[in-house]
Design an enzyme around this catalytic site. Structure first.
Site, short mmCIF file in Angstrom:
data_model
loop_
_atom_site.label_atom_id
_atom_site.label_comp_id
_atom_site.label_asym_id
_atom_site.label_seq_id
_atom_site.Cartn_x
_atom_site.Cartn_y
_atom_site.Cartn_z
N GLU A 117 0.85 -1.19 0.00
CA GLU A 117 0.00 0.00 0.00
C GLU A 117 0.88 1.24 0.00
OE1 GLU A 117 -3.64 2.27 2.35
OE2 GLU A 117 -2.56 0.67 3.39
N GLU A 145 4.87 4.74 4.27
CA GLU A 145 4.40 6.04 4.79
C GLU A 145 5.63 6.81 5.28
OE1 GLU A 145 2.78 9.26 5.67
OE2 GLU A 145 1.34 7.74 5.04
N ASN A 158 9.99 7.25 1.78
CA ASN A 158 9.30 8.00 0.75
C ASN A 158 8.94 7.11 -0.43
OD1 ASN A 158 8.64 9.96 -1.36
ND2 ASN A 158 9.58 11.49 -0.02
N ASP A 204 -2.64 12.20 -2.64
CA ASP A 204 -2.71 13.63 -2.88
C ASP A 204 -3.02 13.89 -4.35
OD1 ASP A 204 -2.24 16.39 -3.18
OD2 ASP A 204 -0.69 16.37 -1.63
N LYS A 262 -2.92 21.23 -9.28
CA LYS A 262 -2.33 22.15 -10.26
C LYS A 262 -1.60 21.35 -11.34
CE LYS A 262 -1.87 26.00 -7.04
NZ LYS A 262 -0.95 26.98 -6.41
N ASP A 310 -11.67 9.89 -3.99
CA ASP A 310 -12.93 10.63 -4.03
C ASP A 310 -12.86 11.75 -5.05
OD1 ASP A 310 -11.01 11.89 -2.22
OD2 ASP A 310 -12.56 13.41 -1.99
N THR A 347 -10.64 2.72 3.91
CA THR A 347 -9.62 3.49 4.60
C THR A 347 -10.32 4.49 5.52
OG1 THR A 347 -9.49 5.33 3.04
CG2 THR A 347 -8.24 3.34 2.48
N GLU A 348 -9.53 5.18 6.34
CA GLU A 348 -10.11 6.20 7.20
C GLU A 348 -10.79 7.29 6.37
OE1 GLU A 348 -6.45 4.54 9.36
OE2 GLU A 348 -6.95 5.19 7.33
#
Length: 214
Positions: free
Chosen positions: A44, A69, A98, A120, A124, A156, A193-194
């Site tokens: 993940e 993470e 990373n 994320d 832009k 989303d 997920t959260e």
């Protein structure tokens, strides 16, 4: 993900080398040895607080799960969640590093399933190359995925999703599922997920794409 700085996070994580691996590059090409079996390797990208990763590890003990993470404070929260399980999740490891260095962590054809959850969107256009579904990353993943391995992407953000569909197609992946309202499918295998739980409760539709490396 904003989280209060925890000065002792690293020391606490170092106390659990059975869960957290601080030098994951040393395991490149040898993750099966780390887990002591030849079960599928599931990764993940950006595991956040670990709900998705730990739930999957609990539900699927015959798979091995690795969560990447970069923020130690976030990894600490995820690790604490894992420690709350009654039985140790021996098929789970967390890598505080990373995502940009993923090719340093895995060998060619080492990954069976890759999850990208609510990354994320970098809205832009000048930041498009930072999106984890940009062709730069997708081509890199292809080297690490086994033939017929699967990428599962959830978001989303419709604009990011539409962009990503085009990138998967450009890179030669076979898209086997495409939905703009995941929870309408009532998929019993879907682990939230959260962020997914939060957005769904707000009535936000979740997009999901499943693709196979040919």
């Amino acid at each position: 993900m904003r989280m209060r700085h925890k000065p002792h996070a690293v020391d606490t994580l170092l106390g659990h080398p059975d869960i957290v691996i601080f030098k994951p590059a040393l395991h490149k090409g040898h993750w099966s040895e780390e887990f002591g079996n030849s079960n599928p390797i599931c990764v993940e990208l950006g595991m956040g607080r670990g709900q998705f990763l730990s739930t999957n590890a609990y539900k699927h003990p015959n798979n091995n799960y690795l969560g990447i993470e970069k923020k130690n404070e976030v990894v600490l929260t995820a690790m604490q969640r894992v420690l709350e399980f009654e039985e140790p999740l021996k098929n789970l490891r967390m890598l505080p590093t990373n995502i940009d260095c993923i090719s340093e962590l895995f060998a060619v054809h080492e990954i069976d399933i890759l999850y990208i959850n609510f990354c994320d969107p970098w809205p832009k256009e000048r930041h498009a190359k930072r999106r984890l579904t940009h062709r730069k990353f997708l081509n890199e993943y292809k080297e690490l995925l086994k033939p017929k391995a699967e990428i599962i992407f959830k978001t989303d953000n419709r604009e990011l999703f539409d962009f990503s569909v085009g990138e998967f197609q450009h890179c030669g992946y076979e898209i086997i599922e495409l939905t703009y309202d995941l929870h309408k499918l009532e998929d019993p295998e879907n682990v939230m997920t959260e962020y997914e739980k939060k957005f769904s409760e707000m009535g936000v539709k979740i997009n999901r794409l499943k693709a196979i490396k040919l």
